[in-house]
Structure formats: C-alpha cells, structure tokens
Design an enzyme around this catalytic site. Structure first.
Site, short mmCIF file in Angstrom:
data_model
loop_
_atom_site.label_atom_id
_atom_site.label_comp_id
_atom_site.label_asym_id
_atom_site.label_seq_id
_atom_site.Cartn_x
_atom_site.Cartn_y
_atom_site.Cartn_z
N ARG A 80 0.82 -1.22 0.00
CA ARG A 80 0.00 0.00 0.00
C ARG A 80 0.85 1.27 0.00
O ARG A 80 0.54 2.21 -0.73
CB ARG A 80 -0.96 -0.02 1.20
N LYS B 166 2.71 24.36 -4.21
CA LYS B 166 1.41 23.82 -3.79
C LYS B 166 1.45 22.29 -3.87
O LYS B 166 0.80 21.66 -4.71
CB LYS B 166 0.29 24.40 -4.66
N LYS C 298 6.68 38.34 -3.82
CA LYS C 298 5.27 38.35 -4.20
C LYS C 298 4.57 39.59 -3.67
O LYS C 298 5.18 40.45 -3.03
CB LYS C 298 4.60 37.06 -3.72
N GLU D 243 6.97 39.44 -8.60
CA GLU D 243 5.61 39.37 -9.12
C GLU D 243 5.10 40.77 -9.41
O GLU D 243 5.28 41.68 -8.60
CB GLU D 243 4.71 38.68 -8.08
#
Length: 282
Positions: free
Chosen positions: A99, A134, A166, A199
């Site tokens: 598994r 992410k 950012k 950004e």
C-alpha cells in the site's frame, strides 16, 4: 540542510509508522514466515509512470532481500495491462510494502500524467510548464520529480533556493523598488547567489521593475493572454518572463502564444487524480 535522499527516507519512515504500527496482523496471521512469492506492478489506465525508483526504495526498506526486475522506467508512457516491474521475496514483506508503494507511485504517476497533458498543449512553443510549492506536505521532492518525469520544469524547490518577491512582500516592504533592493542587498551581505523573481500586478509595475533592475525574472500575476503579450513586449527579452494565476488547460496555449517563457500551474500537484495501478501476485 537535509538532502533529497534524507527527506525521502524520513517520508518513508513516517508512511510506515502510520500504516504498520505494531505489525500487519492480517499478514502475520495468514502468511507463513518462510513463504516466498512474486508480485507485479500492473498499470490499469493510460498515463505517464513515475515513482519506479522510489518503489525500489520502499521495497528495500521493508526487506533488502526483495529482488526487483524493472521493465518500464520512470517517465515512460503506459497503458492498461503494462507490467512496470516484478518483485520476488518473502510474501509477508511484499504485502507490507504494497500500500505504501502504491500510494506513492499512484500519486507520482498522476502528477506526471497531468504535467504531460499541460506540456503537450504548448507543443511547438518555447514556453515551459512550471510546478509550484502547492504540494502535498512531505512529498514535495517526489512530486517535483514526477513533474520532471512528465516533461515539465521545476520551479524553486522551497523558500531556500530562490527569492520570489510576491505581492505581500512588496506591500509589507513598502513598494516594489524597496523589496527588490532589499533582496539584492541581502544576497550580497550574506553571500547568497540566488535568482530573484518579482511578481507584478500591472503594466506600471513592469515599468518600475524595468527602471530599477536587479531581477532575473518577472512574473505576471493574473494577466489576461492579451495583457501578457503586451507585457512580454515591454520586457523585450531583458528578463525571463512567467505567467501565473487563473491558468487552466483550456487557456494555457493562449498564454504560451503570448510569448511568455514559463507558465506556473498549481494544478500539476494540488488537483491530481492518482493513476490507477495494482500490485498483484502471479
């Protein structure tokens, strides 16, 4: 800083700790300790396989005596019925490893398959698909590896190997110029040779970055394809360019045709269905 291999080893330790506990009592109660058997990894749907080398590590961690014979390597296109590898050894060990090995391989192969679909949309263009941070906690190294198997390109691994300024950094720093300057000063003062990406949220932001300099790449955040084309023309090849935000498989090609160098897509790792496969005795 821990190496990739150390992080993977720790992931496997955790995976077995949560799955195995004080023992696989089903296997221990039904399978004799001296039983030897063979299993094979069978693909059940089309996609790109990834995680073969990690599967070797999983099996070896459970039982170094397990012998693995690989027929299909990482990054290969697969179809239902394909046998990726066979494994021979103590039956108890094969069942204990099953598994955890499948969970990792299905996840990695799902990421590789998704990445290949996105990159195919950009066929004939110079634009490359990038992954993001992410990722599934603890599985980042494996998911980044899977992106590469699918023909994508890895962005930064984490917060340590690139500076990405950012919107929140810019706002807290008091403006785009201040953020860029502080990033450059930090690298100089600390002897860091890191690429700097910033950004931008508008064409005016691009103008300000161009006037200030001190970056390697400019990321266009939530631009339309039309605005992206204008932005790419503004940059004029002076810096690498990247598109991010609101990009799907359906509009990806339009962003690529706008001339951007990279397109970052969180969906490569955060919205993936595992590739169906099984590990069966034969």
């Amino acid at each position: 800083m821990k190496t990739k291999e150390e992080l993977i080893d720790e992931l496997l330790d955790l995976a077995f700790a949560e799955d195995l506990g004080d023992g696989d009592h089903t296997t221990l109660s039904t399978i004799p300790a001296d039983a030897i058997g063979r299993s094979r990894l069978i693909i059940k749907e089309e996609g790109i396989v990834s995680g073969v080398e990690v599967a070797r590590k999983v099996l070896a961690k459970v039982d170094p005596s397990i012998k693995v014979d690989v027929m299909i390597e990482d990054g290969a296109a697969v179809k239902p019925g394909d046998i990726v590898f066979t494994a021979e050894g103590p039956v108890r060990s094969l069942l204990i490893a099953e598994r955890t090995m499948l969970n990792i391989m299905q996840r990695m192969s799902g990421v590789a398959t998704m990445t290949a679909k996105y990159q195919k949309q950009l066929e004939g263009l110079h634009t490359k698909v990038l992954d993001t941070r992410k990722t599934t906690p603890g599985m980042r190294m494996l998911e980044k590896e899977a992106v590469a198997c699918g023909g994508g390109t890895n962005h930064r691994i984490g917060l340590f190997d690139m500076i990405l300024i950012k919107d929140n950094h810019i706002d807290f720093a008091g403006g785009i110029e201040k953020a860029i300057q502080r990033a450059n000063d930090y690298c100089k003062e600390n002897g860091k040779d890191l690429k700097i990406e910033v950004e931008v949220r508008s064409l005016d932001d691009i103008r300000r970055v161009m006037e200030h300099g001190g970056v390697d790449r400019i990321m266009f955040d939530n631009f339309t394809p039309e605005l992206t084309k204008e932005a790419v023309n503004m940059v004029g090849g002076k810096y690498e360019t990247e598109s991010s935000g609101g990009i799907t498989i359906d509009n990806l090609r339009a962003y690529g045709e706008a001339g951007v160098d990279f397109i970052s897509v969180g969906a490569l790792t955060h919205s993936v269905k595992g590739l169906d496969m099984s590990f069966k005795a034969f």
